[in-house]
Design an enzyme around this catalytic site. Structure first.
Site, mmCIF file in Angstrom:
data_model
loop_
_atom_site.group_PDB
_atom_site.id
_atom_site.type_symbol
_atom_site.label_atom_id
_atom_site.label_comp_id
_atom_site.label_asym_id
_atom_site.label_seq_id
_atom_site.Cartn_x
_atom_site.Cartn_y
_atom_site.Cartn_z
ATOM 1 N N CYS A 1 0.823 -1.204 0.000
ATOM 2 C CA CYS A 1 0.000 0.000 0.000
ATOM 3 C C CYS A 1 0.863 1.263 0.000
ATOM 4 O O CYS A 1 1.809 1.363 0.787
ATOM 5 C CB CYS A 1 -0.860 -0.052 1.256
ATOM 6 N N CYS B 1 -0.650 5.806 7.221
ATOM 7 C CA CYS B 1 -2.019 5.395 7.554
ATOM 8 C C CYS B 1 -2.067 4.511 8.801
ATOM 9 O O CYS B 1 -1.253 3.601 8.966
ATOM 10 C CB CYS B 1 -2.601 4.643 6.359
ATOM 11 N N CYS C 1 -7.234 0.993 -0.421
ATOM 12 C CA CYS C 1 -6.926 0.278 0.822
ATOM 13 C C CYS C 1 -6.953 -1.209 0.508
ATOM 14 O O CYS C 1 -7.988 -1.736 0.092
ATOM 15 C CB CYS C 1 -7.944 0.613 1.912
ATOM 16 N N GLN D 1 -18.759 -10.241 12.354
ATOM 17 C CA GLN D 1 -17.303 -10.408 12.385
ATOM 18 C C GLN D 1 -16.717 -9.823 11.102
ATOM 19 O O GLN D 1 -17.171 -10.173 10.011
ATOM 20 C CB GLN D 1 -16.951 -11.896 12.483
ATOM 21 N N TYR E 1 -22.487 -12.514 25.179
ATOM 22 C CA TYR E 1 -21.918 -11.482 24.289
ATOM 23 C C TYR E 1 -22.092 -11.984 22.853
ATOM 24 O O TYR E 1 -21.143 -12.089 22.087
ATOM 25 C CB TYR E 1 -20.442 -11.222 24.585
ATOM 26 N N GLU F 1 -27.139 -10.472 24.718
ATOM 27 C CA GLU F 1 -26.448 -9.417 23.971
ATOM 28 C C GLU F 1 -26.992 -8.049 24.403
ATOM 29 O O GLU F 1 -28.188 -7.857 24.564
ATOM 30 C CB GLU F 1 -26.654 -9.642 22.458
ATOM 31 N N ASP G 1 -17.751 -14.465 24.286
ATOM 32 C CA ASP G 1 -16.966 -13.744 23.272
ATOM 33 C C ASP G 1 -17.083 -12.248 23.573
ATOM 34 O O ASP G 1 -17.728 -11.504 22.848
ATOM 35 C CB ASP G 1 -17.539 -14.085 21.875
ATOM 36 N N CYS H 1 -10.653 -11.235 21.701
ATOM 37 C CA CYS H 1 -9.779 -10.457 20.806
ATOM 38 C C CYS H 1 -8.697 -9.767 21.642
ATOM 39 O O CYS H 1 -7.974 -8.927 21.122
ATOM 40 C CB CYS H 1 -10.590 -9.444 20.015
HETATM 41 C C1 LIG Z 1 -16.642 -9.402 20.176
HETATM 42 S S1 LIG Z 1 -18.353 -9.117 19.910
HETATM 43 C C2 LIG Z 1 -18.860 -10.766 19.703
HETATM 44 C C3 LIG Z 1 -20.074 -10.951 18.876
HETATM 45 C C4 LIG Z 1 -20.427 -12.362 18.444
HETATM 46 N N1 LIG Z 1 -20.051 -13.396 19.354
HETATM 47 C C5 LIG Z 1 -19.911 -12.640 17.063
HETATM 48 O O1 LIG Z 1 -19.002 -13.459 16.908
HETATM 49 O O2 LIG Z 1 -20.415 -12.036 16.111
HETATM 50 C C6 LIG Z 1 -18.852 -8.691 21.532
HETATM 51 C C7 LIG Z 1 -20.330 -8.426 21.696
HETATM 52 O O3 LIG Z 1 -20.600 -8.181 23.076
HETATM 53 C C8 LIG Z 1 -21.610 -7.193 23.185
HETATM 54 N N2 LIG Z 1 -21.499 -6.654 24.558
HETATM 55 C C9 LIG Z 1 -20.591 -5.759 25.028
HETATM 56 N N3 LIG Z 1 -20.768 -5.574 26.347
HETATM 57 C C10 LIG Z 1 -21.793 -6.371 26.732
HETATM 58 C C11 LIG Z 1 -22.435 -6.614 27.977
HETATM 59 N N4 LIG Z 1 -22.044 -6.015 29.074
HETATM 60 N N5 LIG Z 1 -23.463 -7.486 27.994
HETATM 61 C C12 LIG Z 1 -23.875 -8.108 26.844
HETATM 62 N N6 LIG Z 1 -23.296 -7.925 25.639
HETATM 63 C C13 LIG Z 1 -22.267 -7.063 25.579
HETATM 64 C C14 LIG Z 1 -21.287 -6.238 22.057
HETATM 65 O O4 LIG Z 1 -22.425 -5.474 21.709
HETATM 66 C C15 LIG Z 1 -20.842 -7.204 20.945
HETATM 67 O O5 LIG Z 1 -21.930 -7.582 20.141
#
Ligand SMILES: C[S@@+](CC[C@H](N)C(=O)[O-])C[C@H]1O[C@@H](n2cnc3c(N)ncnc32)[C@H](O)[C@@H]1O
Length: 481
Positions: free
Chosen positions: A74, A80, A162, A299, A330, A351, A411, A438
Site C-alpha cells: 500500500c 495510515c 486500501c 465479524q 456477548y 447481547e 466472546d 480479541c
Molecule cells: C466481540 S463481539 C462478539 C459478537 C459475536 N459473538 C460474534 O461473533 O459475532 C462482543 C459483543 O458483546 C456485546 N457486549 C458488550 N458488552 C456487553 C455486555 N455487558 N453485555 C452483553 N453484551 C455485551 C457487544 O455489543 C458485541 O456484540
C-alpha cells in the site's frame, strides 16, 4: 537523555510494543517507541520529549534493513493507521501473534499441561475485510479529506486504495469524495461539534457479494433530494451495473449528557445485505444465512470467522452436547449460538445491543431455527435475573426454557468479562467454557480467576483474523476440574 527533540543514530529495534510499534532502548535504558520500524532494523530516529516514561521516535533512515522486512503493498502504509505490519513478513506476523498469546498465558503454559495449538493463519492476507469505516475531515484551509486516520494522530488522510478491503470499497470512497467536491458541505469537527459529514461505512457479504454503503451525517442539515440523488449516482459509478447494493443515510444526533441517537434511512436498494457463513465443524457442513443491517455487528473477516467458529466448536464432543443447554454470552447477532443450535437442545444468547438482538431474531427465522433464544441486556444483569428466579415474570422471558447450561460460550469485547459476569458464571458452574477473545491479556486475567475457582484450562488456539495488524483472536477451552 535530553528532554528536547534530538536525534539518535544506529539504534537497533529489539521488540514490538503491544500496539505493534518497534521498540528500542537508549544507553540509559529508556524505552523508545517507533512507528514503521521492525525487529532487527538498525535506524536513525528523531526523538520527542519523554512522556509517561516513554520516548516517541520518528524513523528518519534505515541503516540496516531487518531480514524480517517485507515491501508494503500500500502506498499509504507509512502514514495510515489502518494497518501496522504490512512491512513485516506474514510468517513473522504470525510468530509475533503466537508469542503474544504465549506471553499472556505464560504462567499457565509453565505450570499446567495446557495444549497450545499453532496459530491458524489467514487464507487471504489482503482484501479480507467485509467492513470499513472511513472518516471525513477538513483542515484550517478547508481542504477536504476522506479516508483513514493517520498513525498516532487525529488527522485523516485521503485513501486511494486500501488493500485490506476489496477494490470496490476504494472506488466508492473516491466517488463519494468526488460527490463531496461538488458541494459546499463541511466535514464534522469532533472538537467543536460543527459540520455535516461524519463517516462513510462500506460493507460486503463476502460469500454473496451483496454491497452496502452508509453515509453518516450530523443533524446540521438535511440533504436535499438532488444531493441524495447525486450521492446515489456517484456511489453507483464505483460498482458494476449488475451489483446488488443498499445505500443508507444515517443522521447521528450526539448531544452532551444525552444518549446518542441514530436516524437511519434506506435511500437505495434493500434494507439489509445477506451474508452466508459456511461452517465445517463436528464432521458436518452447515450453511447459515445472516441479514446484516447498516448498524449490526458482524465479524469483519467472514472467511476467518468461519474458521474461528468451526475450530472453536470442534473442541466439543458431538455426543456429549446433544442434550445440552448452552449459553452464548456477548452473542452479537447470535452467529455462534445459531451454529451450535444445530447440535444441542437449546441455546440462550445474551447481547447488550438491541439492534443486534432484533437482527438475531430475523436470522433465526431466516434459518428456521427454533431452539435459540436471545435476551437483550447486560450479561451480568441478565444472569443475575436468570439465576435468582426460574420463573422470571418479565414477558421477554415467558417462553424461556431455563435450565442450567452445560456449556457456556463467551466472546466479550476487549475489556473481557468483568467481575459481575465471572461471578455469575461461577454460580452457574457449566461443565465446559469456551472463551473466545480479541484480547489475550484480559482473557488470561479472567481465566486465572476461573481456574482459581475450579476450572482447568485445557486448550489455547490463536487465530489470525486481521493480517497486517497486531490484533489476534484466541480460543480457550476450559473444563470443570
Ligand atoms: C466481540 S463481539 C462478539 C459478537 C459475536 N459473538 C460474534 O461473533 O459475532 C462482543 C459483543 O458483546 C456485546 N457486549 C458488550 N458488552 C456487553 C455486555 N455487558 N453485555 C452483553 N453484551 C455485551 C457487544 O455489543 C458485541 O456484540
Amino acid at each position: 537523555m535530553s528532554q528536547k527533540k534530538s536525534l539518535i543514530s544506529e539504534i537497533t529495534i529489539e521488540k514490538f510494543s503491544k500496539k505493534g510499534e518497534g521498540v528500542a532502548f537508549d544507553d540509559n535504558g529508556n524505552k523508545i517507541v517507533i512507528d514503521n520500524a521492525i525487529i532487527g532494523d538498525v535506524i536513525v530516529a528523531e526523538l520527542k520529549k519523554k512522556r509517561k516514561g516513554i520516548i516517541k521516535g520518528f524513523l528518519l533512515e534505515i541503516l540496516t534493513k531487518s531480514p524480517l522486512r517485507d515491501e508494503p503493498k500500500c502506498s499509504h502504509f507509512e502514514m495510515c493507521g489502518g494497518c501496522r505490519w504490512q512491512n513485516l513478513k506474514y510468517i513473522e506476523q504470525l510468530k509475533q501473534k503466537e508469542n503474544f498469546v504465549i506471553q499472556s498465558f505464560h504462567d499457565f503454559i509453565k505450570t499446567t499441561n495446557v495444549e497450545l495449538h499453532k496459530i491458524l493463519s489467514s487464507d487471504e492476507i489482503f482484501e479480507y475485510r467485509n467492513k470499513m469505516e472511513f472518516s471525513f475531515s477538513q483542515n484550517q484551509k478547508k481542504t477536504k479529506f476522506l479516508g483513514l486516520i493517520m498513525k498516532g494522530k487525529r488527522f485523516v488522510i485521503d485513501i486511494e486504495r486500501c488493500y485490506l478491503a476489496p477494490a470496490w470499497f476504494s472506488k466508492v470512497l473516491i466517488e463519494v469524495k468526488n460527490w463531496w467536491e461538488k458541494f459546499d458541505f463541511s466535514a464534522f469537527n469532533y472538537f467543536n461539534g460543527e459540520g455535516l459529514l461524519r463517516s462513510l461505512t462500506i460493507k460486503e457479504g463476502k460469500n454473496t457479494q451483496d454491497k452496502m454503503v452508509m453515509l453518516t451525517l450530523s443533524d446540521e442539515k438535511i440533504l436535499s433530494s438532488i444531493e441524495k440523488e447525486e450521492l446515489i449516482q456517484y456511489i453507483l459509478n464505483g460498482i458494476n451495473s449488475d451489483d446488488k447494493i443498499s445505500i443508507f443515510l444515517c443522521v447521528q444526533i450526539a448531544k452532551k449528557s444525552q444518549k446518542t441517537t441514530f436516524d437511519v434511512q434506506n435511500i437505495y436498494g434493500q434494507k439489509y445485505i445477506t451474508e452466508i457463513l459456511k461452517i465445517n465443524t463436528l464432521n458436518e457442513n452447515i450453511e447459515l444465512k445472516f441479514q446484516i443491517g447498516p448498524m449490526s455487528f458482524f465479524q469483519p473477516n467472514t472467511h476467518m470467522a468461519q474458521k474461528l467458529y468451526s475450530t472453536a466448536l470442534n473442541y466439543l464432543d458431538k455426543d456429549e452436547i446433544k442434550n445440552s443447554v448452552v449459553f452464548d454470552l456477548y452473542s452479537g447477532t447470535g452467529t455462534i449460538g445459531m451454529i451450535l443450535s444445530k447440535f444441542v437442545k437449546k441455546v440462550i444468547a445474551i447481547e447488550l445491543e438491541k439492534d443486534a438482538c432484533e437482527m438475531a431474531k430475523e436470522n433465526m427465522k431466516l434459518n428456521d431455527i427454533k431452539n435459540f433464544e436471545i435476551l437483550n441486556g447486560d450479561v451480568s444483569n441478565i444472569l443475575d435475573e436468570l439465576i435468582s428466579s426460574k420463573d422470571f415474570k418479565n414477558p421477554d422471558f415467558e417462553n424461556l426454557d431455563f435450565a442450567k447450561p452445560d456449556l457456556v460460550i463467551v466472546d466479550p469485547p476487549r475489556c473481557g468479562l468483568l467481575e459481575g459476569a465471572i461471578k455469575n458464571i461461577l454460580k452457574i458452574l457449566p461443565q465446559k467454557i469456551i472463551y473466545i477473545s480479541c484480547n489475550p491479556i484480559t482473557q488470561a486475567e479472567d481465566i486465572k480467576i476461573l481456574t482459581e475457582n475450579g476450572y482447568k484450562l485445557m486448550i489455547l488456539h490463536p487465530v489470525d483474523q486481521f493480517s497486517h495488524t497486531f490484533h489476534i483472536e484466541n480460543i480457550a477451552v476450559l473444563k470443570r476440574a
